[in-house]
Design an enzyme around this catalytic site. Structure first.
Site, PDB file in Angstrom:
ATOM      1  N   ALA A  43      -0.936  -1.486   9.387  1.00  0.00           N
ATOM      2  CA  ALA A  43      -0.466  -2.428   8.377  1.00  0.00           C
ATOM      3  C   ALA A  43      -1.118  -2.091   7.047  1.00  0.00           C
ATOM      4  CB  ALA A  43      -0.799  -3.862   8.790  1.00  0.00           C
ATOM      5  N   THR A  95      -5.391  -2.368  10.796  1.00  0.00           N
ATOM      6  CA  THR A  95      -5.337  -2.477   9.340  1.00  0.00           C
ATOM      7  C   THR A  95      -5.515  -1.102   8.707  1.00  0.00           C
ATOM      8  OG1 THR A  95      -7.717  -2.713   8.894  1.00  0.00           O
ATOM      9  CG2 THR A  95      -6.530  -4.709   9.516  1.00  0.00           C
ATOM     10  N   ASP A  96      -5.087  -0.991   7.471  1.00  0.00           N
ATOM     11  CA  ASP A  96      -5.511   0.132   6.648  1.00  0.00           C
ATOM     12  C   ASP A  96      -6.977  -0.107   6.274  1.00  0.00           C
ATOM     13  OD1 ASP A  96      -5.484   2.443   5.140  1.00  0.00           O
ATOM     14  OD2 ASP A  96      -3.716   1.905   3.978  1.00  0.00           O
ATOM     15  N   ALA A  97      -7.598   0.845   5.608  1.00  0.00           N
ATOM     16  CA  ALA A  97      -9.025   0.767   5.288  1.00  0.00           C
ATOM     17  C   ALA A  97      -9.343  -0.519   4.522  1.00  0.00           C
ATOM     18  CB  ALA A  97      -9.440   1.986   4.484  1.00  0.00           C
TER      19      ALA A  97
END
Length: 591
Positions: free
Chosen positions: A236, A283-285
């Site tokens: 995401a 999640t993305d970073a």
């Protein structure tokens, strides 16, 4: 509730029992730890053991290293982790996303220019064969974004194009290629879709502004195609999608609008319910401002899991973030049901990979296999084959310029144009390395041309000042070289634009300030001029006067070899097609 027997996991009763037994035997700290992907800060054995023994991490994405370094790191991690780890890599363009000596095969846009889905399959297969050889088991790829806005600063060459059907076909082909490596999985990104906003979620908000109907026909179609064909995981992005967020929650206010990573409407409503995705969501970073600007970090961690995400990338400070996530569980923001649901998907993915059936010392391939896989001849050959099919003659107004031969154009001036960049790691790493202009010059000399690199008056002035000499600083208004003399000094000019797209402001060329000099190709009607971009494919927006414009997509030696061959062969040698709209929607770029 996750159905572990259905796609993408396809677990047996025995596999499901393993998942449930592991969850039943876990402490609260072990459960919380599984939610985290760590970004490895060190390859020291003590550090690696600490991450799995004290923080019980579920997965890791690590800093770059050689194949042998990464192999040893992953061996230590797997042999010391109570539960096998998901070990991820960014193999978007090749095995160099897993280790620094891996094979860079081609960017997604370069493959898009071939129009051939088999190259996307080979990218997925070859890149992740190299990754698997050093112990990785999940690729943060394919990038499933669609390029609609040339001013988008993130996507750059990380897209198969602006045609949703081509993006859908090629992302699936990449995934199929990755899956051809036993036990290897894919996490497509960046849901709900990048490529529209001109801002970068690393440093600002980012919004997918499509209506529900537009999204269904584009990004939705791409993700549904992947999901229906067995996509294992989805990353995401820190990207808002207001239309669908309000579709699932009509009372949602502007202030309540969240990026996908914090949005139950987008995760549970759109991704889980509408698209029917049963796999892992991560999640993305988490250092990116598109996420961190929405609430306190201590609230953000549990909010992401509560919204429906299963794994969180990455720790900021391990002890602090772990405590925040645990507190979110203890005070009920992460419910028991939501935690168990996330754990089932995390462990089901590990079982899907077959990690639970292997002894700790069997989770890695034999080390002696590395050398036969990393950088093997077949993977290197694929670089050149894709270049042969991808290089794109985007604009060709002067139909008689090509072919470029020593008999027609003996003296070639190469004007090397770089991008605007702040001092930092990228510029530091580039110091002392051979530039694409130098490589191109040498290749042209080998072919019989008298090729040289243009040095601007300003560059010359800076060198003199650095050497302690007195220099004329009134260059901007100085008298210029006569046009006749300029024409007599060279037969053809190559403006080689070498700017990297991605992150913060959109990449743009940085021109010198000497009017009438050679930096800016004002002279397109004075001499034959070839404008060639080695990376960022939207250079026409800043050099619309270019009459011959070529996208090479990268400056690898094999690519430059093919470029020179094609320049010397003529127009018909360029068979790539423009996949991203290189004219940038501007009328003057066509003139």
């Amino acid at each position: 509730m996750v159905n572990m027997k259905e796609k993408p996991f396809h677990l047996t009763e025995e596999d499901c029992k393993w998942v449930e037994d592991v969850i039943a035997g876990m402490t609260v700290d072990e459960k919380i730890g599984q939610l985290f992907f760590n970004m490895g800060a060190s390859r020291e054995e003590a550090y690696l053991k600490m991450t799995v023994n004290d923080y019980h991490i579920g997965g890791i994405r690590y800093n770059p290293g050689t194949a042998e370094e990464v192999y040893e790191q992953n061996r230590i991690l797997q042999e010391n982790s109570k539960i096998p780890l998901i070990i991820a890599c960014n193999t978007e363009n090749g095995g160099d996303g897993a280790c620094v000596d891996g094979t860079s095969i081609a960017s997604q846009t370069k493959i898009g220019a071939t129009g051939n889905t088999d190259y996307a399959y080979q990218l997925g297969y070859m890149a992740n064969k190299e990754a698997a050889a050093i112990g990785c088991n999940l690729s943060f790829a394919p990038v499933s974004d669609i390029m609609y806005n040339w001013e988008n600063p993130v996507v750059g060459l990380r897209t198969y194009g602006n045609d949703p059907a081509q993006v859908a076909a090629m992302t699936k082909a990449y995934m199929d290629g990755a899956h051809a490596n036993p036990g290897f999985c894919c996490a497509a990104k960046h849901f709900p879709g990048d490529g529209l906003d001109f801002r970068d979620q690393h440093v600002a908000n980012s919004v997918n502004t499509m209506s529900c109907e537009e999204w269904d026909a584009t990004f939705g179609m791409v993700y549904k195609n992947l999901i229906d064909n067995g996509l294992d995981a989805i990353m995401a992005g820190h990207i808002m999608q207001p239309a669908y967020a309000r579709h699932f929650n009509p009372k949602l206010t502007d202030d309540e609008m969240m990026p996908a990573t914090l949005s139950p409407e987008l995760i549970q409503g759109l991704l889980r319910s509408k698209l029917g995705f049963n796999g892992l969501i991560l999640t993305d970073a988490s250092h990116m401002v598109g996420l961190t600007c929405r609430m306190k970090r201590s609230d953000m961690l549990p909010a992401a899991i509560a919204a429906g995400v299963d794994m969180f990338l990455f720790f900021n400070e391990m002890e602090e973030d772990f405590a925040s996530m645990k507190q979110g569980y203890l005070d009920g923001r992460i419910t028991e049901e939501r935690l168990d649901d996330a754990l089932r998907r995390i462990l089901a993915l590990k079982a899907h990979m077959g990690l639970h059936k292997k002894a700790k010392n069997e989770l890695m391939m034999p080390k002696e296999q590395i050398k036969s896989i990393i950088g093997c001849d077949a993977h290197v050959a694929m670089q050149k084959e894709i270049s042969q099919k991808a290089l794109t003659l985007v604009k060709y107004k002067d139909k008689d310029v090509l072919p470029m031969t020593p008999e027609r154009y003996k003296r070639i001036m190469i004007v090397y144009v770089k991008g605007l960049s702040a001092p930092g790691l990228a510029s530091l790493l580039g110091k002392g390395k051979e530039t694409p202009a130098e490589r191109l010059r040498d290749k042209l000399i080998e072919k019989g041309f008298d090729a040289f690199i243009y040095e601007s008056p300003i560059d010359d002035m800076v060198k003199k000042i650095e050497a302690g000499e007195k220099a004329d600083i009134n260059l901007y208004f100085a008298e210029k070289t006569p046009i006749k003399e300029f024409r007599e000094n060279q037969d053809l000019i190559i403006t080689l634009v070498d700017i990297a797209g991605g992150f913060q402001p959109v990449a743009r060329p940085a021109f010198g300030m000497t009017k009438g000099g050679g930096e800016i190709p004002w002279y397109v009607f004075e001499l034959p001029v070839l404008v060639i971009s080695t990376q960022y494919p939207y250079v026409l927006a800043d050099i619309p006067q270019a009459r011959t414009y070529i996208n090479a997509y990268d400056s690898k030696p094999a690519t430059l070899d093919v470029l020179v061959e094609k320049l010397m062969s003529g127009e018909k040698a360029f068979v790539g097609t423009d996949p991203i709209g290189a004219f940038c929607g501007l009328f003057d770029t066509h003139i």
